[in-house]
Write a protein that holds these residues in place. Structure first.
Motif, PDB file in Angstrom:
ATOM      1  N   VAL A  41      23.496 -11.916   5.074  1.00 57.11           N
ATOM      2  CA  VAL A  41      23.973 -10.731   5.779  1.00 57.11           C
ATOM      3  C   VAL A  41      22.773 -10.103   6.479  1.00 57.11           C
ATOM      4  N   ALA A  42      23.040  -9.319   7.522  1.00 59.95           N
ATOM      5  CA  ALA A  42      21.956  -8.721   8.302  1.00 59.95           C
ATOM      6  C   ALA A  42      22.288  -7.266   8.602  1.00 59.95           C
ATOM      7  N   PRO A  43      21.999  -6.352   7.673  1.00 58.74           N
ATOM      8  CA  PRO A  43      22.249  -4.927   7.918  1.00 58.74           C
ATOM      9  C   PRO A  43      21.258  -4.365   8.932  1.00 58.74           C
ATOM     10  N   PRO A  44      21.584  -3.205   9.534  1.00 55.84           N
ATOM     11  CA  PRO A  44      20.712  -2.635  10.573  1.00 55.84           C
ATOM     12  C   PRO A  44      19.443  -2.029   9.983  1.00 55.84           C
ATOM     13  N   LEU A  45      18.440  -1.890  10.836  1.00 57.42           N
ATOM     14  CA  LEU A  45      17.166  -1.311  10.409  1.00 57.42           C
ATOM     15  C   LEU A  45      17.303   0.170  10.070  1.00 57.42           C
ATOM     16  N   ALA A  46      18.186   0.887  10.773  1.00 61.15           N
ATOM     17  CA  ALA A  46      18.398   2.325  10.540  1.00 61.15           C
ATOM     18  C   ALA A  46      19.860   2.585  10.228  1.00 61.15           C
ATOM     19  N   GLU A  47      20.101   3.568   9.357  1.00 56.98           N
ATOM     20  CA  GLU A  47      21.464   3.974   8.986  1.00 56.98           C
ATOM     21  C   GLU A  47      21.488   5.488   8.811  1.00 56.98           C
ATOM     22  N   TYR A  48      22.707   6.022   8.628  1.00 54.88           N
ATOM     23  CA  TYR A  48      22.808   7.400   8.171  1.00 54.88           C
ATOM     24  C   TYR A  48      22.074   7.479   6.832  1.00 54.88           C
ATOM     25  N   GLU A  49      21.241   8.490   6.698  1.00 57.45           N
ATOM     26  CA  GLU A  49      20.421   8.546   5.489  1.00 57.45           C
ATOM     27  C   GLU A  49      21.271   8.577   4.219  1.00 57.45           C
ATOM     28  N   ALA A  50      22.401   9.240   4.276  1.00 59.83           N
ATOM     29  CA  ALA A  50      23.255   9.335   3.091  1.00 59.83           C
ATOM     30  C   ALA A  50      23.758   7.979   2.625  1.00 59.83           C
ATOM     31  N   SER A  51      23.755   6.989   3.516  1.00 64.53           N
ATOM     32  CA  SER A  51      24.259   5.666   3.159  1.00 64.53           C
ATOM     33  C   SER A  51      23.207   4.798   2.499  1.00 64.53           C
ATOM     34  N   LEU A  52      21.935   5.173   2.602  1.00 61.44           N
ATOM     35  CA  LEU A  52      20.861   4.351   2.047  1.00 61.44           C
ATOM     36  C   LEU A  52      20.692   4.691   0.575  1.00 61.44           C
ATOM     37  N   ALA A  53      21.303   3.869  -0.256  1.00 65.49           N
ATOM     38  CA  ALA A  53      21.361   4.191  -1.685  1.00 65.49           C
ATOM     39  C   ALA A  53      20.094   3.792  -2.429  1.00 65.49           C
ATOM     40  N   SER A  54      19.377   2.767  -1.960  1.00 64.86           N
ATOM     41  CA  SER A  54      18.210   2.295  -2.711  1.00 64.86           C
ATOM     42  C   SER A  54      16.927   2.708  -2.011  1.00 64.86           C
ATOM     43  N   GLY A  55      15.848   2.703  -2.786  1.00 69.44           N
ATOM     44  CA  GLY A  55      14.572   3.166  -2.251  1.00 69.44           C
ATOM     45  C   GLY A  55      14.467   4.677  -2.376  1.00 69.44           C
ATOM     46  N   SER A  56      13.279   5.149  -2.662  1.00 72.15           N
ATOM     47  CA  SER A  56      13.086   6.587  -2.820  1.00 72.15           C
ATOM     48  C   SER A  56      13.249   7.297  -1.482  1.00 72.15           C
ATOM     49  N   SER A  57      13.891   8.467  -1.515  1.00 67.88           N
ATOM     50  CA  SER A  57      14.057   9.246  -0.282  1.00 67.88           C
ATOM     51  C   SER A  57      12.708   9.676   0.281  1.00 67.88           C
ATOM     52  N   ARG A  58      11.682   9.769  -0.575  1.00 68.03           N
ATOM     53  CA  ARG A  58      10.347  10.149  -0.117  1.00 68.03           C
ATOM     54  C   ARG A  58       9.689   9.051   0.702  1.00 68.03           C
ATOM     55  N   GLU A  59      10.231   7.825   0.622  1.00 64.74           N
ATOM     56  CA  GLU A  59       9.633   6.695   1.320  1.00 64.74           C
ATOM     57  C   GLU A  59      10.255   6.471   2.693  1.00 64.74           C
ATOM     58  N   ARG A  60      11.249   7.263   3.070  1.00 62.62           N
ATOM     59  CA  ARG A  60      11.991   6.989   4.295  1.00 62.62           C
ATOM     60  C   ARG A  60      11.504   7.836   5.466  1.00 62.62           C
ATOM     61  N   LEU A  61      11.395   7.202   6.611  1.00 65.86           N
ATOM     62  CA  LEU A  61      11.149   7.913   7.862  1.00 65.86           C
ATOM     63  C   LEU A  61      12.489   8.337   8.440  1.00 65.86           C
ATOM     64  N   ARG A  62      12.619   9.635   8.749  1.00 67.27           N
ATOM     65  CA  ARG A  62      13.897  10.171   9.205  1.00 67.27           C
ATOM     66  C   ARG A  62      13.793  10.639  10.645  1.00 67.27           C
ATOM     67  N   PHE A  63      14.919  10.666  11.317  1.00 69.37           N
ATOM     68  CA  PHE A  63      14.992  11.233  12.661  1.00 69.37           C
ATOM     69  C   PHE A  63      16.444  11.596  12.951  1.00 69.37           C
ATOM     70  N   THR A  64      16.654  12.441  13.928  1.00 70.03           N
ATOM     71  CA  THR A  64      18.003  12.863  14.289  1.00 70.03           C
ATOM     72  C   THR A  64      18.567  11.926  15.354  1.00 70.03           C
ATOM     73  N   GLN A  69      24.044  13.330  16.231  1.00 68.28           N
ATOM     74  CA  GLN A  69      23.350  14.513  15.709  1.00 68.28           C
ATOM     75  C   GLN A  69      23.220  14.491  14.192  1.00 68.28           C
ATOM     76  N   HIS A  70      23.506  13.353  13.557  1.00 67.09           N
ATOM     77  CA  HIS A  70      23.297  13.204  12.115  1.00 67.09           C
ATOM     78  C   HIS A  70      21.881  12.683  11.854  1.00 67.09           C
ATOM     79  N   THR A  71      21.418  12.874  10.615  1.00 67.42           N
ATOM     80  CA  THR A  71      20.106  12.374  10.236  1.00 67.42           C
ATOM     81  C   THR A  71      20.195  10.881   9.938  1.00 67.42           C
ATOM     82  N   LEU A  72      19.369  10.115  10.625  1.00 69.39           N
ATOM     83  CA  LEU A  72      19.244   8.689  10.359  1.00 69.39           C
ATOM     84  C   LEU A  72      17.923   8.442   9.640  1.00 69.39           C
ATOM     85  N   ALA A  73      17.825   7.307   8.994  1.00 72.02           N
ATOM     86  CA  ALA A  73      16.583   6.943   8.314  1.00 72.02           C
ATOM     87  C   ALA A  73      16.348   5.455   8.491  1.00 72.02           C
TER      88      ALA A  73
END
Length: 364
Positions: A41-64, A69-73
């Motif tokens: 499978v090949a998921p996208p590099l960026a998603e809605y941040e709320a959908s990224l269940a694994s990995g620490s939230s402190r490790e994610r680069l975020r942008f709008t 207008q939702h937050t992506l990571a």
């Protein structure tokens, strides 16, 4: 100061031949997984941040997202994305579901052992079971894949991430401490603080680490509930089934295993300062709240490239100007890499070991 030509800290270009080595290693790893029935499978590099269940939230680069207008990571781990696919788009697929992946991940910052912020991750997830048989399969596939890259000195460090919580739930006294405090002190091997807080019962767990037979023997001297004893028997059987690798057990190690359940593991190899992979048993959450058992592993491919693995010695032959196209086509079918001279280039400049001359391949 101009930043043209510079890269941010922790990021790098892969040049020849390392870039080709990376591609070759990914192909090797994914081919081994595919041979065991794992589908890519090949998921996208960026998603809605709320959908990224694994990995620490402190490790994610975020942008709008300028569209929604939702937050992506940007993902810092791919495991959670595979779990999302399994419980949404592949929710009706037969279980156990075997999926694999490969791609880049990005962290906000690196660490001492792994300063890179961008890494290439490859792995496999078995969704629908995390029984000992499923764990045995996943571990065997991970070891086979790493061995296929040429990595030597493979070792596996097993851990039991939920052990301390399970023992506390079974009545082991925490003294004046909370469960989180006891876990933190065990992580730091802080025997003095454990005893001072009245959590003496957990101190023997620290010494019960090492080769699996000795570690399990030490653990079985303690007053353990039957489910934990059964888990130890499963770990002993699992370790016995792993041949050609060193297997150890550290029952209280939890760093990086926050979402694993009864078993986690780290993979190491000769010449690598940091782990080359990790994995274990866990659960993925369905949209309706139902938890589904799973087990998987993630491999960090950049360390293998830095070791010099995956760097084949391609048979490169220089085709002088005027060489017929049919001759070059036949050489490529025969497994040669052909480099056409455009303006009298020589073989050494073009890094060619051979040259096409007098209708045959000749050493340069």
């Amino acid at each position: 100061m101009s930043t043209f030509g510079l890269l941010p800290e922790g990021l790098r270009d892969r040049l020849p031949p390392q870039a080709q080595a990376l591609a070759s290693l990914l192909r090797t790893l994914t081919d081994v997984c595919a041979s065991h029935g794992y589908e890519r499978v090949a998921p996208p590099l960026a998603e809605y941040e709320a959908s990224l269940a694994s990995g620490s939230s402190r490790e994610r680069l975020r942008f709008t997202d300028p569209v929604s207008q939702h937050t992506l990571a940007l993902r810092s781990d791919i495991t959670g994305q595979v779990g999302r696919i399994a419980v949404t788009r592949l929710a009706q697929a037969a279980r156990p579901l075997r999926l694999m992946y490969a791609g880049p991940v990005l962290r906000v910052r690196g660490d001492q052992l792994s300063p890179e912020r961008e890494r290439t991750q490859a792995g496999a997830e078995l969704i629908g079971s995390n029984a000992s048989t499923a764990v045995a399969e996943i571990l065997a596939v991970a070891i086979e894949a790493l061995a296929a890259t040429g990595l030597s000195g493979l070792s596996v460090d097993l851990t039991m991430p939920s052990l301390v919580a399970d023992l506390a739930a079974a009545g082991w006294p925490l003294g004046e401490a909370s469960l989180a405090q006891v876990q933190a002190w065990l992580d730091g091997k802080d025997i003095g603080t454990l005893r001072a807080a009245g959590a003496d019962a957990f101190v023997p767990l620290i010494a019960a680490a090492g080769p699996v037979p000795a570690a399990i023997a030490a653990l079985k001297q303690l007053d353990l509930p039957d489910p934990v004893l059964n888990r130890l028997d499963a770990i002993a059987s699992l370790a016995n089934g792993l041949t050609g690798v060193t297997v150890t057990l550290d029952p209280t190690e939890r760093h990086g295993f926050e979402y694993q359940t009864w078993l986690g593991f780290s993979l190491f190899g000769a010449g690598l300062m940091a782990e080359v992979g990790r994995g274990g048993a866990y659960h993925v959450q369905h949209p309706d709240g139902r938890a589904e058992a799973a087990v998987g592993f993630s491999l960090y491919v950049d360390g293998l490239v830095d070791l010099g693995l995956g760097q084949d010695s391609p048979r490169r032959v220089l085709l002088p100007a005027g060489t017929k196209a049919a001759a070059g086509a036949q050489l490529r079918r025969d497994g040669w890499v052909t480099v056409a001279a455009l303006a009298g280039e020589d073989a050494a400049t073009m890094r060619c070991s051979h040259i096409w001359a007098d209708g045959a391949v000749q050493p340069a």
